[in-house]
Scaffold this motif. Structure first.
Motif, short mmCIF file in Angstrom:
data_model
loop_
_atom_site.label_atom_id
_atom_site.label_comp_id
_atom_site.label_asym_id
_atom_site.label_seq_id
_atom_site.Cartn_x
_atom_site.Cartn_y
_atom_site.Cartn_z
N ASP A 124 15.01 35.05 -13.57
CA ASP A 124 16.29 35.08 -12.87
C ASP A 124 16.31 36.24 -11.89
OD1 ASP A 124 17.53 32.92 -14.37
OD2 ASP A 124 17.62 34.33 -16.05
N ILE A 125 16.92 36.02 -10.75
CA ILE A 125 17.12 37.10 -9.77
C ILE A 125 18.55 37.58 -9.93
CG2 ILE A 125 17.10 37.75 -7.35
CD1 ILE A 125 15.17 35.42 -6.84
N ASN A 126 18.70 38.75 -10.52
CA ASN A 126 20.02 39.36 -10.71
C ASN A 126 20.10 40.60 -9.83
OD1 ASN A 126 22.18 41.03 -11.72
ND2 ASN A 126 22.23 39.75 -13.55
N PRO A 127 20.75 40.51 -8.66
CA PRO A 127 20.77 41.63 -7.73
C PRO A 127 21.29 42.93 -8.34
CG PRO A 127 21.56 39.66 -6.64
CD PRO A 127 21.43 39.32 -8.11
N LYS A 128 22.28 42.84 -9.21
CA LYS A 128 22.82 44.05 -9.82
C LYS A 128 21.77 44.75 -10.68
CE LYS A 128 26.56 45.82 -12.74
NZ LYS A 128 27.77 45.48 -13.52
N HIS A 129 21.05 43.98 -11.48
CA HIS A 129 20.02 44.57 -12.34
C HIS A 129 18.88 45.15 -11.50
CE1 HIS A 129 21.29 41.85 -15.96
NE2 HIS A 129 22.18 42.79 -15.67
N VAL A 130 18.52 44.45 -10.41
CA VAL A 130 17.46 44.95 -9.54
C VAL A 130 17.87 46.28 -8.92
CG1 VAL A 130 16.15 44.51 -7.43
CG2 VAL A 130 16.59 42.63 -9.02
N PHE A 131 19.10 46.33 -8.43
CA PHE A 131 19.59 47.58 -7.81
C PHE A 131 19.62 48.72 -8.81
CE2 PHE A 131 22.94 50.58 -6.72
CZ PHE A 131 22.61 50.93 -5.42
N PHE B 280 27.93 45.76 -5.87
CA PHE B 280 27.47 44.84 -6.90
C PHE B 280 28.57 44.52 -7.91
CE2 PHE B 280 23.91 46.82 -4.91
CZ PHE B 280 23.00 45.79 -4.77
N GLU B 281 29.74 45.08 -7.67
CA GLU B 281 30.92 44.75 -8.48
C GLU B 281 31.88 43.86 -7.71
OE1 GLU B 281 30.89 45.54 -11.53
OE2 GLU B 281 29.22 46.96 -11.45
N ILE C 49 28.81 39.73 1.44
CA ILE C 49 28.56 40.62 0.31
C ILE C 49 27.07 40.66 -0.02
CG2 ILE C 49 28.89 40.93 -2.19
CD1 ILE C 49 31.73 39.86 -1.84
N THR C 50 26.46 39.50 -0.03
CA THR C 50 25.05 39.42 -0.40
C THR C 50 24.16 40.07 0.67
OG1 THR C 50 25.53 37.36 -1.55
CG2 THR C 50 23.22 37.89 -1.22
N LYS C 51 24.54 39.98 1.93
CA LYS C 51 23.79 40.68 2.99
C LYS C 51 23.73 42.18 2.69
CE LYS C 51 24.84 37.67 6.95
NZ LYS C 51 25.56 37.64 8.25
N ALA C 52 24.88 42.75 2.36
CA ALA C 52 24.92 44.19 2.07
C ALA C 52 24.10 44.52 0.82
CB ALA C 52 26.36 44.65 1.89
#
Length: 305
Positions: free
Chosen positions: A136-143, A177-178, A260-263
């Motif tokens: 899974d690609i979870n942007p919050k976890h990656v950041f 990410f929130e 949001i996703t761009k940022a």
């Protein structure tokens, strides 16, 4: 008589001999190499190899438990993507060493005016395929993972930054990410995860996607936003890209989700670049990259709460 790694011409890159030493099976796939060219790339060491059996691209990387990504997941996902004609089919892939071989793609051209349409259509084919990617690609976890690593290397990074105050502002990006969009609860789709220009090979009237290291199941907006940002689409090109995506069956993504996703994409890209600096990679390359991505992320974030 079978070849051995010592038969690889000494005039070729040392990494090539090492690859054939680690994976003797490459001789059966490629034959004896006779020429090799190092290709440009930020993440991987890639060679264009001319050998007895043709012309190939050879990706060398860390494999197994030491790899920065899950090579077994990558192997699974790229095979599925190749089956539907989105990825260049691997003819050899060894997750334990990070080695991957594909044949050279014929008919490659410089990306032209139809780039947004071709990429939009190919991305829709992937997203609507019904494939079940591993991971899974979870942007919050990656950041958060990148933030932790970068913060731990803060002292090594300070001299590399064009603006030393930048490190003090990184934490502010966590709020991105929130921010809530409208994709919550929508089923994720098979996603490439890293649609930079270097990972898109343009041939006549089509595009091939390569480097599936960061692939997985993700919200539709992830691939869309990442492609727009990394290819530098202006408003007109972005509109053509999204129209082609929807025309091929891709579902519409709300403007708020996309912005949001761009940022978020820019924040993660910048943090990744800082991590490369902390590992000793060229500051002249990665510091401006990080600064540009952070600046764009900060500017984009001003409209979100």
């Amino acid at each position: 008589m079978p070849h051995s790694y010592s038969d690889v011409p000494a005039s070729l890159p040392k990494t090539l001999q090492t690859a054939f030493q680690q994976s003797p099976e490459l001789f059966a796939v490629m034959g004896l190499p006779v020429a090799a060219e190092v290709m440009d790339g930020l993440s991987n060491h890639v060679l264009r190899v001319t050998a007895e059996k043709g012309v190939f691209f050879l990706r060398l990387g860390t494999g197994g438990a030491k790899a920065p990504v899950d090579r077994y997941r990558e192997a699974h996902n790229v095979r599925l993507a190749a089956d539907i004609g989105v990825a260049v089919a691997p003819i050899f892939i060894e997750p334990s060493t990070g080695t991957l071989v594909t044949r050279s793609v014929e008919g490659l051209v410089a990306s032209g005016d139809d780039l947004p349409e071709l990429l939009g259509k190919q991305l829709a084919s992937l997203h609507t395929s019904g494939l079940q990617f591993e991971g899974d690609i979870n942007p919050k976890h990656v950041f958060e993972s990148l933030f932790s690593q970068v913060n731990g290397a803060r002292d090594a990074l300070e001299p590399a930054l064009l603006n030393n105050d930048l490190m003090d502002q990184i934490g502010d990006l966590a709020a991105l990410f929130e921010a809530r969009g409208t994709e919550t609860g929508i089923e994720p789709v098979p996603s490439h995860g890293d649609l930079s220009p270097g990972n898109c090979l343009f041939a006549t009237r089509r595009v091939w996607l390569i480097d599936w290291e960061f692939s997985g199941m993700a919200a539709r907006s992830w691939d869309l936003a990442y492609a727009i940002q990394e290819h530098g689409f202006d408003a007109a090109a972005e509109s053509r890209f999204l129209q082609a995506y929807q025309g091929q069956g891709g579902l519409k993504v709300s403007n708020r989700d996309l912005q949001i996703t761009k940022a978020r994409c820019d924040s993660i890209s910048a943090m990744w670049a800082l991590l490369q600096i902390s590992k000793g990679r060229d500051r002249k390359v990665f510091a401006p990259f990080a600064h540009d991505r952070f600046t764009r992320a900060f500017n984009s974030s001003l409209g979100f709460s």
